[in-house]
Design an enzyme around this catalytic site. Structure first.
Site: not given
Length: 333
Positions: A94, A97, A191, A262
């Site tokens: 992504h 990010e 991420h 994350e």
């Protein structure tokens, strides 16, 4: 529905100013970092840089191999190279990010360093790293999508070689390792999360017998990484996440420790950094702590050996009420 408004005053009339969602980390920044790394003394003994493939937009996609390679001064490395386990790490599927790239930078810098723990890791593992899975999206300013306008982290089950070459070739590399009897002992996709604080992980648990194995690394990071929070972790496998890297590689190749790491865009609400904005130095530190966690994980026979705090109840480390059903970022996967 809420709207945030703010005013920015620019003190100089002829300045060029950029407003970023998070600390930027561009494709050019990655190339500059890798070029700098390649010029380090004796770097060929610990790192090899290859081109995994070319993206849809024609941009080279880097594949890094980090381990202790044989050298004139270390010929013993060649004797156990084939005995080492593989760890596969990826980031930036992504594009928005960018925090994931800062963590990956911390990983790379730590693994190639002279740190004693880094040396131990290089002697135990072969790290395969794809630091930027979606360079086209990064270059063109996308937040979550590829040049095709689709979320690449929903294409892992059967990625088309022409439409998603980075996913196709990353899976091909893993499939080859599995065919050679070298199934990776760990896969992690880095991420960023736009709505939660701290750094945390998602994993896959469908049987009680998997608890200790899957939760060991997050447990270690909860103890050793100031920005990490085990209470934010989640290990459920939702149908909506089946085509993400974390779940697809777990199901198809039997990688038990298949994770998403994350990182918050914001700050921490617990631990040493409680109330603080997470900066790039914290993210790079998280990358180093992640590597240290792998080393501890590889040496730990029982999770209960990780802490001297015998008063802690087991459930504090080996259960989690967190739910990723509200997650817009499996990003998060």
């Amino acid at each position: 529905m809420y709207t945030l408004t703010f005013t920015i005053c620019f003190p100089h009339s002829h300045d060029t100013c950029y407003i970023a969602y998070h600390y930027p980390y561009s494709y050019s920044a990655l190339q500059a970092h890798l070029l700098e790394v390649q010029h380090l003394c004796n770097i060929n003994t610990v790192l090899r840089r290859q081109i995994l493939c070319t993206s849809v937009g024609g941009n080279p996609v880097d594949l890094l191999t980090i381990t202790q390679f044989p050298s004139n001064n270390n010929k013993s490395a060649s004797t156990n190279l084939n005995e080492r386990d593989y760890v596969v790490l990826t980031a930036r599927v992504h594009p928005g990010e960018s925090n994931s790239s800062w963590i990956m930078k911390g990983v790379i810098n730590f693994l190639i360093s002279d740190n004693e723990k880094a040396q131990q890791l290089r002697n135990k593992f072969i790290f395969k790293i794809v630091p930027m899975l979606n360079p086209d999206g990064v270059i063109n300013g996308s937040h979550r999508c590829s040049l095709l306008g689709l979320d690449m982290n929903r294409q892992w089950i059967n990625p088309h070689p022409s439409l998603y070459p980075t996913l196709y070739h990353t899976k091909g590399m893993i499939q080859l390792l599995v065919a050679l009897g070298k199934r990776p002992v760990l896969y992690c996709d880095f991420h960023g999360h736009s709505r939660k604080k701290n750094v945390f992980m998602y994993g896959n648990i469908t049987q009680p017998s998997e608890n200790a194995t899957v939760k060991l690394l997050p447990t270690i990071l909860d103890i050793h990484a100031p920005a990490f929070s085990f209470s934010n972790c989640c290990f459920t496998v939702e149908k909506s996440r089946e085509s993400t890297a974390r779940v697809a590689l777990w199901r198809q190749y039997g990688i038990t420790r298949s994770y998403t790491l994350e990182s918050t865009y914001c700050g921490a609400d617990q631990g040493l950094y409680k109330g603080c904005q997470i900066g790039t130095q914290h993210l790079e530190e998280m990358g180093a702590k992640f590597c240290e966690g792998i080393l501890i994980m590889s040496s730990a026979d029982q999770p209960c050996c990780l802490t001297d705090d015998t008063d802690e109840e087991e459930d504090s480390y080996f259960s989690s009420d967190s739910d990723d059903s509200d997650d817009d970022d499996d990003s998060s996967a």
